[in-house]
Motif scaffolding. Sequence first.
Motif, PDB file in Angstrom:
ATOM      1  N   GLY A 188      13.023  39.717  64.189  1.00 34.37           N
ATOM      2  CA  GLY A 188      14.297  38.993  64.144  1.00 34.37           C
ATOM      3  C   GLY A 188      14.911  38.858  65.521  1.00 34.37           C
ATOM      4  O   GLY A 188      15.459  37.803  65.877  1.00 34.37           O
ATOM      5  N   ILE A 189      14.837  39.913  66.310  1.00 32.97           N
ATOM      6  CA  ILE A 189      15.349  39.877  67.676  1.00 32.97           C
ATOM      7  C   ILE A 189      14.515  38.928  68.536  1.00 32.97           C
ATOM      8  O   ILE A 189      15.049  38.122  69.306  1.00 32.97           O
ATOM      9  N   ALA A 190      13.180  39.007  68.366  1.00 32.86           N
ATOM     10  CA  ALA A 190      12.293  38.135  69.141  1.00 32.86           C
ATOM     11  C   ALA A 190      12.561  36.667  68.842  1.00 32.86           C
ATOM     12  O   ALA A 190      12.589  35.830  69.760  1.00 32.86           O
ATOM     13  N   ARG A 191      12.750  36.350  67.570  1.00 31.77           N
ATOM     14  CA  ARG A 191      13.007  34.943  67.209  1.00 31.77           C
ATOM     15  C   ARG A 191      14.298  34.443  67.844  1.00 31.77           C
ATOM     16  O   ARG A 191      14.378  33.302  68.306  1.00 31.77           O
ATOM     17  N   ALA A 192      15.305  35.304  67.894  1.00 33.01           N
ATOM     18  CA  ALA A 192      16.564  34.908  68.533  1.00 33.01           C
ATOM     19  C   ALA A 192      16.410  34.683  70.023  1.00 33.01           C
ATOM     20  O   ALA A 192      17.188  33.935  70.629  1.00 33.01           O
ATOM     21  N   LEU A 193      15.406  35.314  70.634  1.00 32.41           N
ATOM     22  CA  LEU A 193      15.226  35.228  72.082  1.00 32.41           C
ATOM     23  C   LEU A 193      14.267  34.118  72.508  1.00 32.41           C
ATOM     24  O   LEU A 193      14.125  33.866  73.715  1.00 32.41           O
ATOM     25  N   MET A 194      13.599  33.463  71.571  1.00 29.33           N
ATOM     26  CA  MET A 194      12.563  32.502  71.930  1.00 29.33           C
ATOM     27  C   MET A 194      13.091  31.332  72.765  1.00 29.33           C
ATOM     28  O   MET A 194      12.372  30.787  73.602  1.00 29.33           O
ATOM     29  N   LEU A 195      14.338  30.944  72.573  1.00 25.95           N
ATOM     30  CA  LEU A 195      14.908  29.809  73.312  1.00 25.95           C
ATOM     31  C   LEU A 195      15.650  30.250  74.564  1.00 25.95           C
ATOM     32  O   LEU A 195      16.401  29.480  75.160  1.00 25.95           O
ATOM     33  N   GLU A 196      15.461  31.511  74.953  1.00 21.35           N
ATOM     34  CA  GLU A 196      16.059  32.070  76.161  1.00 21.35           C
ATOM     35  C   GLU A 196      17.586  31.912  76.183  1.00 21.35           C
ATOM     36  O   GLU A 196      18.166  31.355  77.101  1.00 21.35           O
ATOM     37  N   PRO A 197      18.264  32.419  75.145  1.00 21.78           N
ATOM     38  CA  PRO A 197      19.729  32.339  75.104  1.00 21.78           C
ATOM     39  C   PRO A 197      20.361  33.305  76.100  1.00 21.78           C
ATOM     40  O   PRO A 197      19.705  34.216  76.614  1.00 21.78           O
ATOM     41  N   GLU A 198      21.651  33.116  76.320  1.00 19.93           N
ATOM     42  CA  GLU A 198      22.418  34.038  77.160  1.00 19.93           C
ATOM     43  C   GLU A 198      23.295  34.962  76.326  1.00 19.93           C
ATOM     44  O   GLU A 198      23.716  36.013  76.807  1.00 19.93           O
ATOM     45  N   PHE A 199      23.562  34.575  75.084  1.00 18.04           N
ATOM     46  CA  PHE A 199      24.547  35.285  74.257  1.00 18.04           C
ATOM     47  C   PHE A 199      23.961  35.529  72.875  1.00 18.04           C
ATOM     48  O   PHE A 199      23.476  34.602  72.226  1.00 18.04           O
ATOM     49  N   LEU A 200      23.997  36.791  72.421  1.00 25.18           N
ATOM     50  CA  LEU A 200      23.515  37.141  71.088  1.00 25.18           C
ATOM     51  C   LEU A 200      24.647  37.750  70.267  1.00 25.18           C
ATOM     52  O   LEU A 200      25.385  38.612  70.749  1.00 25.18           O
ATOM     53  N   VAL A 201      24.768  37.296  69.023  1.00 24.74           N
ATOM     54  CA  VAL A 201      25.639  37.940  68.048  1.00 24.74           C
ATOM     55  C   VAL A 201      24.749  38.808  67.168  1.00 24.74           C
ATOM     56  O   VAL A 201      23.833  38.307  66.507  1.00 24.74           O
ATOM     57  N   LEU A 202      24.994  40.106  67.181  1.00 27.47           N
ATOM     58  CA  LEU A 202      24.182  41.074  66.437  1.00 27.47           C
ATOM     59  C   LEU A 202      25.018  41.600  65.275  1.00 27.47           C
ATOM     60  O   LEU A 202      25.945  42.381  65.464  1.00 27.47           O
ATOM     61  N   ASP A 203      24.690  41.156  64.073  1.00 30.15           N
ATOM     62  CA  ASP A 203      25.492  41.491  62.896  1.00 30.15           C
ATOM     63  C   ASP A 203      24.850  42.635  62.133  1.00 30.15           C
ATOM     64  O   ASP A 203      23.882  42.444  61.393  1.00 30.15           O
ATOM     65  N   GLU A 204      25.364  43.842  62.326  1.00 24.95           N
ATOM     66  CA  GLU A 204      24.839  45.047  61.664  1.00 24.95           C
ATOM     67  C   GLU A 204      23.312  45.124  61.811  1.00 24.95           C
ATOM     68  O   GLU A 204      22.589  45.294  60.824  1.00 24.95           O
ATOM     69  N   PRO A 205      22.771  45.038  63.023  1.00 22.09           N
ATOM     70  CA  PRO A 205      21.318  44.905  63.180  1.00 22.09           C
ATOM     71  C   PRO A 205      20.516  46.144  62.844  1.00 22.09           C
ATOM     72  O   PRO A 205      19.289  46.051  62.697  1.00 22.09           O
ATOM     73  N   VAL A 206      21.156  47.310  62.723  1.00 20.81           N
ATOM     74  CA  VAL A 206      20.389  48.526  62.428  1.00 20.81           C
ATOM     75  C   VAL A 206      20.876  49.245  61.174  1.00 20.81           C
ATOM     76  O   VAL A 206      20.400  50.334  60.868  1.00 20.81           O
ATOM     77  N   SER A 207      21.797  48.656  60.437  1.00 20.91           N
ATOM     78  CA  SER A 207      22.394  49.363  59.302  1.00 20.91           C
ATOM     79  C   SER A 207      21.405  49.608  58.172  1.00 20.91           C
ATOM     80  O   SER A 207      21.593  50.529  57.372  1.00 20.91           O
ATOM     81  N   ALA A 208      20.342  48.795  58.070  1.00 22.18           N
ATOM     82  CA  ALA A 208      19.379  48.960  56.991  1.00 22.18           C
ATOM     83  C   ALA A 208      18.184  49.819  57.390  1.00 22.18           C
ATOM     84  O   ALA A 208      17.231  49.941  56.626  1.00 22.18           O
ATOM     85  N   LEU A 209      18.248  50.440  58.573  1.00 23.57           N
ATOM     86  CA  LEU A 209      17.101  51.183  59.095  1.00 23.57           C
ATOM     87  C   LEU A 209      17.358  52.686  59.092  1.00 23.57           C
ATOM     88  O   LEU A 209      18.506  53.130  59.125  1.00 23.57           O
ATOM     89  N   ASP A 210      16.281  53.464  59.073  1.00 20.13           N
ATOM     90  CA  ASP A 210      16.395  54.919  59.202  1.00 20.13           C
ATOM     91  C   ASP A 210      16.956  55.269  60.578  1.00 20.13           C
ATOM     92  O   ASP A 210      16.839  54.493  61.534  1.00 20.13           O
ATOM     93  N   VAL A 211      17.534  56.463  60.680  1.00 24.30           N
ATOM     94  CA  VAL A 211      18.197  56.861  61.916  1.00 24.30           C
ATOM     95  C   VAL A 211      17.246  56.829  63.106  1.00 24.30           C
ATOM     96  O   VAL A 211      17.583  56.345  64.185  1.00 24.30           O
TER      97      VAL A 211
END
Length: 324
Positions: free
Chosen positions: A165-188
């Motif tokens: 998901g992070i890689a797909r957001a970076l494919m167009l070489e953006p400068e700004f990312l909005v990260l909406d609860e990106p780790v809440s569904a993952l183990d610690v």
Amino acid sequence: MRSDDTILELRNIRKSYTLRRWPAPAETLRAVDGVSLSVRRGETLGVVGESGCGKSTVGQIASLMLPATAGSLTFKGVTLPAGRVTNRGRLRTQIQYVFQDPYSSLNPRFTIGRLLEDPLAIQRAGGRRERRQQVELMLERIGLDPSFAKRYPHELSGGQRQRIGIARALMLEPEFLVLDEPVSALDVSVQAQILNLLKELQQELALTYLFISHDLNVVHYVSDRVAVMYLGRIVELADVHALYAEPLHPYTQALVASIPAEPGSGPREAPVVEGELPDARRLPEGCAFRTRCPYAHERCGRTPELIEIRPGRQVACHLWTAFQ
């Protein structure tokens, strides 16, 4: 106030919805109620608050996914008034969104290679061979072997899917990312890996983050500044270390006190917050927190403005603004 290092600025953003449940009269839900903030180039601005406070709505407006009801957005000097999410041209490629649930945001019928190549194909960036090379380079950048391009989302673990998901957001070489609860569904343990990856990518690619979370420990780890939201409004905004060391708004104090104390340290003192979160369709007059605040006073019947009481420290509370 916009400065030369501001990459994104929201001015008095509002977002409301009209709820119609016949035969009951229509009701208005104010998801975001006058939010103003600026994000500096290269920083991570954390947005924290309870579920339903409007933080994800702010993120969707900031990423041009959702039109605001009122207010304006300025990105790299280009201002878009409320209601404008079309005709945004190059702006849309420079702002990307990372979703909370990577599995539901990835098409299960496509391979990982296809999912990463699609943004480039849509923008007609290079030939097919060049795009595949970029996909392989991106997979290596996020810590996965290029052979993952042949796999499908269901064959990956949760942490691996979030890397995609992070890689797909970076494919167009953006400068700004909005990260909406990106780790809440993952183990610690996996959370730590993804957070460290985000930090590494930020340094390597000169990225700016708007990081949305309800987890104060995560926000403390990744953020430079933090905006605390309550029922559609920002109640406090400050440098992350100052906010956690000395929270000023009663709601922020209660949030910080809820963080488990380190072994050997004493309990954190905080005001006792009682009662349920008010219905967003029937917000109390004045300060929305007044119905739960132990310091509520007659003056709280007026809506407090978010003002700067110290350099870089903004609070919306009559306990502080009354003395300015």
